[in-house]
Enzyme design. Sequence first.
Site, mmCIF file in Angstrom:
data_model
loop_
_atom_site.group_PDB
_atom_site.id
_atom_site.type_symbol
_atom_site.label_atom_id
_atom_site.label_comp_id
_atom_site.label_asym_id
_atom_site.label_seq_id
_atom_site.Cartn_x
_atom_site.Cartn_y
_atom_site.Cartn_z
ATOM 1 N N ARG A 256 0.848 -1.173 0.205
ATOM 2 C CA ARG A 256 0.072 0.053 0.051
ATOM 3 C C ARG A 256 0.977 1.258 0.082
ATOM 4 N NH1 ARG A 256 -4.941 -1.953 4.087
ATOM 5 N NH2 ARG A 256 -5.232 -3.755 2.839
ATOM 6 N N ARG A 271 1.235 1.083 10.145
ATOM 7 C CA ARG A 271 0.899 1.701 8.935
ATOM 8 C C ARG A 271 2.186 1.182 8.458
ATOM 9 N NH1 ARG A 271 -3.435 3.966 7.189
ATOM 10 N NH2 ARG A 271 -4.406 4.595 9.108
ATOM 11 N N GLU A 343 -8.150 -0.625 14.367
ATOM 12 C CA GLU A 343 -8.815 -1.609 13.278
ATOM 13 C C GLU A 343 -7.692 -2.621 13.221
ATOM 14 O OE1 GLU A 343 -10.208 -0.162 9.683
ATOM 15 O OE2 GLU A 343 -9.990 -1.996 8.829
ATOM 16 N N SER A 346 -11.407 -6.427 9.459
ATOM 17 C CA SER A 346 -12.616 -5.538 8.678
ATOM 18 C C SER A 346 -13.199 -6.753 7.868
ATOM 19 C CB SER A 346 -12.021 -4.602 7.917
ATOM 20 O OG SER A 346 -12.985 -3.744 7.280
ATOM 21 N N ARG A 383 0.390 -5.343 11.866
ATOM 22 C CA ARG A 383 -0.511 -4.615 12.725
ATOM 23 C C ARG A 383 -0.718 -5.535 14.108
ATOM 24 N NH1 ARG A 383 -5.442 -0.420 10.841
ATOM 25 N NH2 ARG A 383 -3.516 0.701 10.255
#
Length: 418
Positions: A256, A271, A343, A346, A383
Amino acid sequence: MIDLRLLRDDPERVRGSQRARVDDPAAVDRLLEADEARRSAVTRADNLRAEQKSASLAVKAASKQDRPAVLETAKALAAQVKAAEADSAAADAALRAAHLAVPNVVLDGVPAGGEQDFVVLEQVGAVPAYDFAVKDHLDIGTALGAIDTERGAKVSGSRFAFLTGWGALLELALVNLAMGAAVEAGFTPVIAPALVRPEAMEGTGFLGAHADEVYKLANDDLYLVGTSEVPLAAFHSGEVLTDLPLRYAGFSSCFRREAGSHGKDTRGIIRVHQFDKVELFSLVAPQDAAAEHQRLLGFEKAFLSLLELPFRVIDVAAGDLGSSAARKFDCEAWLPSQDRWLELTSTSNCTDYQARRLGIRSRGEHGLAPVATLNGTACATFRTIAVLLEVHQRADGSVHVPEVLRPYLAGRKELLPQ
RNA sequence: GGAGGCGUCGCCUAGUCCGGUCUAUGGCGCCGCACUGCUAAUGCGGUUUGGGUCUCAAGCCCAUCGGGAGUUCAAAUCUCCCCGCCUCCGCCA
């Protein structure tokens, strides 16, 4: 893409969805107009083509004397058809653009509004209390010799990290645990390509609003996936499926660009540009989608519980759903160093929206129809490691290892600073 | 990377050289009907997908021979580009 039949029958429902998303209801009317325009253009072109076909047959049948005149007629018609086809193609392209501009219709019960308007459905486990000054995962991980962001930056740049020692093993432990649990829950394990063609990226909707997020290899016309949802969704693209439900657990690295997140979560490995993930992906009959969504959520909750992490489940608000999802539940774990929820997983119910775009269908009562697709995080490694280290830290700098992970970590009950 | 071959409506297959009679052949499978204690066999019919028209359905129309573009009044068939698969050579974990 939404169902155009639904749009024609009940445009107000789609407008309502748009309002709930804090998105433009006029996009719905633009789509209606484009649909109308395309149909009239197609009808016109079809009729002209039918005329031209018979004119063409007349050429063949014509006598020598008649032939030149008949040929002229046919030529004139051919020119008209060409023009009408161009109009039709333009109308088609306009429809597609308008179609892509309308996100999935949100399901009943989804909270309206933007990012802040989520609803907390439940909390599992208490927010942990520490009788010492908590450290963040980077300090803990560095002391354990598990995380090396400095060298990550040296070698690859900011937002890259090396996982070393126990960190590396922890990553493999999580992946193995997640895969094992997924297989037990009936998912087929898959190692998915992390590089995909433009069609796959496009078909899953990641080249729309999120195009900036995606790494592109320009020399090869390939994209690096940000999640194995992309290859898993594209896996059955263009197919007619007979044995539903299909459930996959795909492992891949995820890439990402994190464009537009400058300054956010810059410390540590919360992140990063590259991490690994086990992703769940289900293809089910449309009427089974809601139940499957609960199933995926159930898996995620069970997995976080195995890791002995306190978390809460939120019903994500319409405006924060992303274009494909009709409903989304996030599981947020407690991040002690920042006193906030983060988070970790998801799960989205994309109903038939994504499948329509990818051409994934099954034979239902009314013939072929798009299936429903759903995706959910089994485990996103970096994460999760960050949260594990923080939640399970102790005053002496050691870290408690949840029992389920011990078999993968040489039986260790705790990780000690070096 | 080099050379060659191939891709037809679920599967197999005819057709492609030489454009129109392809509204795509035949077989298998599948579905329906008939016959039949049951099954099988046999016979007849049907069986790509998408779109348009239509209140629904039927019907009719258009497109669809790996994808796209082109030539032509007319393309499965001719030309170009792309994709995929196979064989051989080279390289390689």
